[in-house]
Design a protein around this motif. Structure first.
Motif, PDB file in Angstrom:
ATOM      1  N   CYS A  86      31.531  33.651  36.410  1.00  0.00           N
ATOM      2  CA  CYS A  86      32.580  34.535  36.919  1.00  0.00           C
ATOM      3  C   CYS A  86      33.912  34.100  36.305  1.00  0.00           C
ATOM      4  O   CYS A  86      34.270  32.922  36.367  1.00  0.00           O
ATOM      5  N   PRO A  87      34.684  35.007  35.700  1.00  0.00           N
ATOM      6  CA  PRO A  87      35.943  34.620  35.064  1.00  0.00           C
ATOM      7  C   PRO A  87      37.028  34.227  36.075  1.00  0.00           C
ATOM      8  O   PRO A  87      38.029  33.644  35.689  1.00  0.00           O
ATOM      9  N   ILE A  88      36.817  34.521  37.345  1.00  0.00           N
ATOM     10  CA  ILE A  88      37.809  34.186  38.358  1.00  0.00           C
ATOM     11  C   ILE A  88      37.521  32.827  38.981  1.00  0.00           C
ATOM     12  O   ILE A  88      38.368  31.953  39.027  1.00  0.00           O
ATOM     13  N   CYS A  89      36.273  32.631  39.459  1.00  0.00           N
ATOM     14  CA  CYS A  89      35.962  31.396  40.158  1.00  0.00           C
ATOM     15  C   CYS A  89      35.048  30.451  39.374  1.00  0.00           C
ATOM     16  O   CYS A  89      34.776  29.344  39.817  1.00  0.00           O
ATOM     17  N   PHE A  90      34.561  30.889  38.209  1.00  0.00           N
ATOM     18  CA  PHE A  90      33.704  30.110  37.330  1.00  0.00           C
ATOM     19  C   PHE A  90      32.364  29.716  37.956  1.00  0.00           C
ATOM     20  O   PHE A  90      31.712  28.789  37.513  1.00  0.00           O
ATOM     21  N   LEU A  91      31.940  30.436  38.985  1.00  0.00           N
ATOM     22  CA  LEU A  91      30.609  30.227  39.549  1.00  0.00           C
ATOM     23  C   LEU A  91      29.609  31.000  38.696  1.00  0.00           C
ATOM     24  O   LEU A  91      29.910  32.081  38.186  1.00  0.00           O
ATOM     25  N   PRO A  92      28.404  30.472  38.557  1.00  0.00           N
ATOM     26  CA  PRO A  92      27.389  31.187  37.750  1.00  0.00           C
ATOM     27  C   PRO A  92      27.058  32.542  38.358  1.00  0.00           C
ATOM     28  O   PRO A  92      26.907  32.670  39.573  1.00  0.00           O
ATOM     29  N   LEU A  93      26.995  33.560  37.501  1.00  0.00           N
ATOM     30  CA  LEU A  93      26.600  34.900  37.954  1.00  0.00           C
ATOM     31  C   LEU A  93      25.080  34.973  37.973  1.00  0.00           C
ATOM     32  O   LEU A  93      24.410  34.318  37.154  1.00  0.00           O
TER      33      LEU A  93
END
Length: 98
Positions: A86-93
């Motif tokens: 995710c470009p906002i929170c950097f959690l894996p999509l």
């Protein structure tokens, strides 16, 4: 007032390190250990007295370089690629759209 540090880890490999006291010009050799300005790492001093005497001349450039160093640290991109994050929170999509 800037604290002084004898730690050269941040400056290893730099070819533009001053090897002389910025205030009096004494070279760092033998018993004389030059200490870096910890705010900017641009100049070195042989004593607190020299640091205090040189401060008015160094203050403007020091603040500018210290701000540049803070910005570099603040805006440094993380190591590696984050494709699929995710470009906002950097959690894996989720891979399968789960």
């Amino acid at each position: 007032f800037i604290t002084m540090s004898a730690n050269n880890e941040d400056l290893e490999g730099a070819s533009n390190i001053m090897m002389y006291c910025a205030a009096c010009g004494i070279g760092g050799a033998g018993d004389i250990k030059l200490k870096n300005c910890t705010a900017c790492n641009l100049v070195r001093y042989c004593s607190v007295k020299c640091q205090k005497e040189h401060r008015p001349k160094h203050k403007k450039e020091c603040k500018k370089r210290a701000a540049e160093l803070r910005d570099e640290l603040l805006f440094k991109q993380p190591e590696g690629t984050h494709v699929g994050d995710c470009p906002i929170c950097f959690l894996p999509l989720p891979i399968n759209g789960e």
